[in-house]
Design a protein around this motif. Structure first.
Motif, PDB file in Angstrom:
ATOM      1  N   VAL A   1       5.091   4.561   1.793  1.00 47.49           N
ATOM      2  CA  VAL A   1       4.253   3.451   1.148  1.00 47.49           C
ATOM      3  C   VAL A   1       3.379   2.891   2.335  1.00 47.49           C
ATOM      4  O   VAL A   1       2.132   2.840   2.122  1.00 47.49           O
ATOM      5  N   ARG A   2       4.011   2.457   3.474  1.00 42.05           N
ATOM      6  CA  ARG A   2       3.300   1.930   4.461  1.00 42.05           C
ATOM      7  C   ARG A   2       2.102   2.845   5.018  1.00 42.05           C
ATOM      8  O   ARG A   2       0.911   2.381   5.190  1.00 42.05           O
ATOM      9  N   PRO A   3       2.528   3.965   5.283  1.00 46.46           N
ATOM     10  CA  PRO A   3       1.324   4.885   5.860  1.00 46.46           C
ATOM     11  C   PRO A   3       0.258   5.200   4.941  1.00 46.46           C
ATOM     12  O   PRO A   3      -0.798   5.190   5.365  1.00 46.46           O
ATOM     13  N   LEU A   4       0.600   5.408   3.853  1.00 47.85           N
ATOM     14  CA  LEU A   4      -0.398   5.461   2.668  1.00 47.85           C
ATOM     15  C   LEU A   4      -1.453   4.385   2.934  1.00 47.85           C
ATOM     16  O   LEU A   4      -2.884   4.414   2.701  1.00 47.85           O
ATOM     17  N   ILE A   5      -0.697   3.110   2.742  1.00 46.69           N
ATOM     18  CA  ILE A   5      -1.905   2.081   2.677  1.00 46.69           C
ATOM     19  C   ILE A   5      -2.570   1.952   3.792  1.00 46.69           C
ATOM     20  O   ILE A   5      -3.864   1.678   3.761  1.00 46.69           O
ATOM     21  N   THR A   6      -2.032   2.172   4.995  1.00 44.67           N
ATOM     22  CA  THR A   6      -2.881   2.051   6.130  1.00 44.67           C
ATOM     23  C   THR A   6      -4.018   3.202   6.402  1.00 44.67           C
ATOM     24  O   THR A   6      -5.044   2.935   6.875  1.00 44.67           O
ATOM     25  N   GLU A   7      -3.469   4.327   6.148  1.00 39.71           N
ATOM     26  CA  GLU A   7      -4.370   5.305   5.840  1.00 39.71           C
ATOM     27  C   GLU A   7      -5.652   5.204   5.286  1.00 39.71           C
ATOM     28  O   GLU A   7      -6.678   5.932   5.473  1.00 39.71           O
ATOM     29  N   GLN A   8      -5.475   4.310   4.127  1.00 36.91           N
ATOM     30  CA  GLN A   8      -6.607   3.982   3.131  1.00 36.91           C
ATOM     31  C   GLN A   8      -7.487   3.025   3.886  1.00 36.91           C
ATOM     32  O   GLN A   8      -8.346   2.361   3.228  1.00 36.91           O
ATOM     33  N   GLY A   9      -7.067   2.421   4.983  1.00 40.21           N
ATOM     34  CA  GLY A   9      -7.757   1.340   5.655  1.00 40.21           C
ATOM     35  C   GLY A   9      -7.440   0.021   5.592  1.00 40.21           C
ATOM     36  O   GLY A   9      -8.230  -1.024   5.823  1.00 40.21           O
ATOM     37  N   PHE A  10      -6.269  -0.283   4.711  1.00 37.94           N
ATOM     38  CA  PHE A  10      -6.086  -1.514   4.481  1.00 37.94           C
ATOM     39  C   PHE A  10      -4.993  -1.987   5.624  1.00 37.94           C
ATOM     40  O   PHE A  10      -4.217  -1.005   5.993  1.00 37.94           O
ATOM     41  N   GLU A  11      -5.040  -3.278   5.903  1.00 40.05           N
ATOM     42  CA  GLU A  11      -3.927  -3.946   6.744  1.00 40.05           C
ATOM     43  C   GLU A  11      -2.937  -4.630   5.992  1.00 40.05           C
ATOM     44  O   GLU A  11      -3.334  -5.531   5.231  1.00 40.05           O
ATOM     45  N   ILE A  12      -1.734  -4.172   6.248  1.00 39.02           N
ATOM     46  CA  ILE A  12      -0.584  -4.857   5.511  1.00 39.02           C
ATOM     47  C   ILE A  12      -0.287  -6.181   6.035  1.00 39.02           C
ATOM     48  O   ILE A  12      -0.413  -6.362   7.386  1.00 39.02           O
ATOM     49  N   GLY A  13      -0.014  -7.037   5.152  1.00 40.96           N
ATOM     50  CA  GLY A  13       0.166  -8.297   5.698  1.00 40.96           C
ATOM     51  C   GLY A  13      -1.216  -9.329   5.647  1.00 40.96           C
ATOM     52  O   GLY A  13      -1.055 -10.439   5.703  1.00 40.96           O
ATOM     53  N   THR A  14      -2.452  -8.492   5.366  1.00 39.22           N
ATOM     54  CA  THR A  14      -3.731  -9.240   5.403  1.00 39.22           C
ATOM     55  C   THR A  14      -4.144  -8.896   3.909  1.00 39.22           C
ATOM     56  O   THR A  14      -4.416  -9.677   2.989  1.00 39.22           O
ATOM     57  N   ASP A  15      -4.496  -7.549   3.704  1.00 38.41           N
ATOM     58  CA  ASP A  15      -5.259  -7.026   2.509  1.00 38.41           C
ATOM     59  C   ASP A  15      -3.985  -6.929   1.618  1.00 38.41           C
ATOM     60  O   ASP A  15      -4.328  -7.205   0.321  1.00 38.41           O
ATOM     61  N   ILE A  16      -3.075  -6.267   1.670  1.00 38.14           N
ATOM     62  CA  ILE A  16      -1.980  -5.894   1.110  1.00 38.14           C
ATOM     63  C   ILE A  16      -0.480  -6.472   1.435  1.00 38.14           C
ATOM     64  O   ILE A  16      -0.105  -6.371   2.792  1.00 38.14           O
ATOM     65  N   HIS A  17       0.199  -7.134   0.596  1.00 35.40           N
ATOM     66  CA  HIS A  17       1.368  -7.806   1.003  1.00 35.40           C
ATOM     67  C   HIS A  17       2.420  -6.921   0.179  1.00 35.40           C
ATOM     68  O   HIS A  17       2.650  -6.772  -0.980  1.00 35.40           O
ATOM     69  N   LEU A  18       3.510  -6.294   0.915  1.00 38.49           N
ATOM     70  CA  LEU A  18       4.416  -5.179   0.373  1.00 38.49           C
ATOM     71  C   LEU A  18       5.702  -6.069   0.165  1.00 38.49           C
ATOM     72  O   LEU A  18       6.009  -7.051   0.839  1.00 38.49           O
ATOM     73  N   VAL A  19       6.164  -5.941  -1.140  1.00 36.44           N
ATOM     74  CA  VAL A  19       7.345  -6.626  -1.772  1.00 36.44           C
ATOM     75  C   VAL A  19       8.172  -5.413  -2.252  1.00 36.44           C
ATOM     76  O   VAL A  19       7.846  -4.626  -3.040  1.00 36.44           O
TER      77      VAL A  19
END
Length: 404
Positions: free
Chosen positions: A126-144
Motif C-alpha cells: 500500500v505505501r509504495p502505491l501511494i508514494t508512486e502516485q506522488g502522494f506524501e504519506i503523513g501529509t497528503d494521506i494518513h494510513l490506518v
C-alpha cells in the motif's frame, strides 16, 4: 464525510452503524446489482438486526453508489483472498480500492483499511502505491489499519461490544479514527502501530484455528480406538484450566480458514504448528467422507443417491457459504469422480450446487442417510421428522446418532 468501500458482510454493517449514529456516509461497491438492491430499500444478506439498522441509516441520510466520493475518510472493507499455490495474500482488491481513492481524494485524507491482511502488507504494497502516485504519506494521506472483529450471525452486537484495534503511523491520527469508531463501539479501543494491528488480527484467528485443530485431531484419535470424543471433552473440560472446543466437519468462513495461511505464506519454516493445524482442519471434510463410507458399509448401503448433506453454510444460522466444509466435501467427491450428494440448507433460498433441494420435506423424501454438517436452529426444531433416517451428526446435536 466517510466513504465506505466494499459493501459485503463487513462493509455494509459498518456503513449502516456509522450512519445510524450520526456520521455522514456514502457506501460504495462496484456490484451494480448490490447497489440497486440497497437503493430499492432492501438489504443484501440475512443478519440479526440489520433490517432495523438499515432503516435507521437510511433515515439518517446514508447513500449508496457505484462511484467513489470525495471524503474526509475512507474505510476499505474489500476481500483479501490468499493464493492457494503459495499461501500468500492477494492484495489486488485493496490496491484497486486505494488506486481509485487516490484519483479523487483531497489532501489530508485518512485511509482506513479494515480488510484483514498479513503482517507487513501495508508496508509492502500500500505505501509504495501511494508514494508512486506522488502522494506524501503523513501529509497528503494518513494510513490506518483497523481490522474488523465481527462474526456473521451476530454482527450488530459485535460491532457495538467487541474491542477494536486502531493501527496508525501517528497517535494523533489514531485518536481521530478512534473517536469515529467510538460513535458506535462501546468496548475498549486500543491505538497502536500498523504492523502490530496487522499481526494481532491474524494471530487471533490463528489461535482459534489451532484450538479447533486440537479438537479435530482428538476426534480422529478417539475414532481410531472406539472412544467417545464428546464424553472425553466433557470430562476434560471439568478441569478449571481446560477448555477444549467442539470438533466438527471442518473450518469455514473468510477468517479462521484463511488468515492462518497468511502467516504460513509469509513465514515459511517458522509456522510449523500453524501449518499442521491448517492441514488438520482442511482434512476434516475428507474424514467425514470416510465416515460416510464406513457407515454405508455397516448398513449395506450402496446407493449414494440416497445420502443427503444438511447444511451448506460455514456455520449455523447464517447464509454465508465462504470456505464452507460442505462445499469442500463436495469438491473432494468431485475429485474422486463420485456422484454428488443431495444437499439442503434452510438459510439458502437459491440453488448453488448440484442436487440441492429448496424444500426440507422433499429433501427428506429423497434420502435414507442424512449427514448433519451444520447445526441450524431449523434442524433442532424439526428433529421429529428424522425418524427412521440413518444419521451421521458431525455437530453432536442429535441424541443416538452416529458421530465423527
Amino acid at each position: 464525510m466517510i466513504n465506505v468501500i466494499g459493501l459485503g458482510y463487513i462493509g455494509l454493517p459498518t456503513a449502516l452503524i456509522l450512519a445510524a449514529n450520526g456520521t455522514k456516509i456514502i457506501g460504495t461497491d462496484y456490484n451494480e446489482s448490490l447497489i440497486g438492491t440497497l437503493n430499492a430499500g432492501k438489504t443484501t444478506f440475512d443478519e440479526t438486526g440489520i433490517e432495523k439498522l438499515y432503516k435507521e441509516a437510511v433515515d439518517s441520510g446514508i447513500q449508496f453508489s457505484n462511484k467513489y466520493a470525495e471524503a474526509d475518510m475512507y474505510i476499505i472493507t474489500v476481500p483479501t483472498p490468499y493464493e492457494k499455490e503459495n499461501k500468500k495474500i492477494n492484495p489486488s482488491f485493496i490496491l484497486s480500492a486505494v488506486e481509485s481513492i487516490l484519483k479523487i481524494c483531497k489532501k489530508d485524507t485518512i485511509m482506513v483499511i479494515e480488510s484483514t491482511v498479513s503482517p507487513g502488507t501495508i508496508d509492502k504494497f500500500v505505501r509504495p502505491l501511494i508514494t508512486e502516485q506522488g502522494f506524501e504519506i503523513g501529509t497528503d494521506i494518513h494510513l490506518v489499519h483497523a481490522p474488523e472483529r465481527i462474526l456473521p450471525g451476530n454482527m450488530i452486537h459485535e460491532l457495538k461490544y467487541n474491542s477494536r484495534t486502531i493501527g496508525a503511523d501517528s497517535t494523533e491520527i489514531g485518536e481521530k479514527v478512534k473517536a469515529i469508531y467510538q460513535t458506535f463501539c462501546e468496548a475498549e479501543i486500543v491505538v497502536t502501530d500498523i504492523r502490530t494491528a496487522e499481526m494481532t488480527k491474524v494471530v487471533e484467528n490463528t489461535f482459534r484455528d489451532i484450538n479447533i485443530a486440537f479438537a479435530n485431531e482428538l476426534t480422529k484419535i478417539c475414532r481410531s480406538d472406539d472412544m467417545d470424543v464428546h464424553e472425553i471433552i466433557k470430562i476434560a473440560n471439568m478441569h478449571p484450566r481446560v477448555n477444549i472446543l467442539n470438533p466438527g466437519p471442518g473450518v469455514g468462513g473468510h477468517c479462521i480458514s484463511v488468515d492462518p495461511w497468511f502467516l504460513v505464506g509469509d513465514y515459511p519454516g517458522l509456522t510449523n504448528i500453524i501449518l499442521t493445524a491448517r492441514e488438520i482442519n482442511d482434512s476434516m471434510p475428507e474424514f467425514v467422507l470416510e465416515r460416510i463410507h464406513t457407515i454405508m458399509k455397516e448398513h449395506n448401503m450402496k446407493d449414494f443417491s440416497r445420502v443427503g448433506l444438511y447444511g451448506l453454510t460455514y456455520k449455523q444460522d447464517v447464509d454465508d457459504i465462504r470456505e464452507s466444509p460442505t462445499l469442500q466435501l463436495l469438491e473432494n467427491m468431485e475429485k474422486h469422480l463420485a456422484p454428488a450428494l443431495k444437499v439442503y440448507d434452510p438459510m439458502i433460498n437459491k440453488k448453488i450446487v448440484e442436487s440441492q433441494y429448496l424444500s426440507f420435506d422433499e429433501f427428506l423424501n429423497e434420502i435414507d442417510f442424512m449427514v448433519v454438517m451444520v447445526s441450524h436452529s431449523h434442524l433442532k426444531q424439526h428433529i421429529d421428522k428424522l425418524n427412521g433416517k440413518l444419521i451421521l451428526d458431525t455437530q453432536n446435536i442429535i441424541s443416538g446418532a452416529n458421530t465423527l
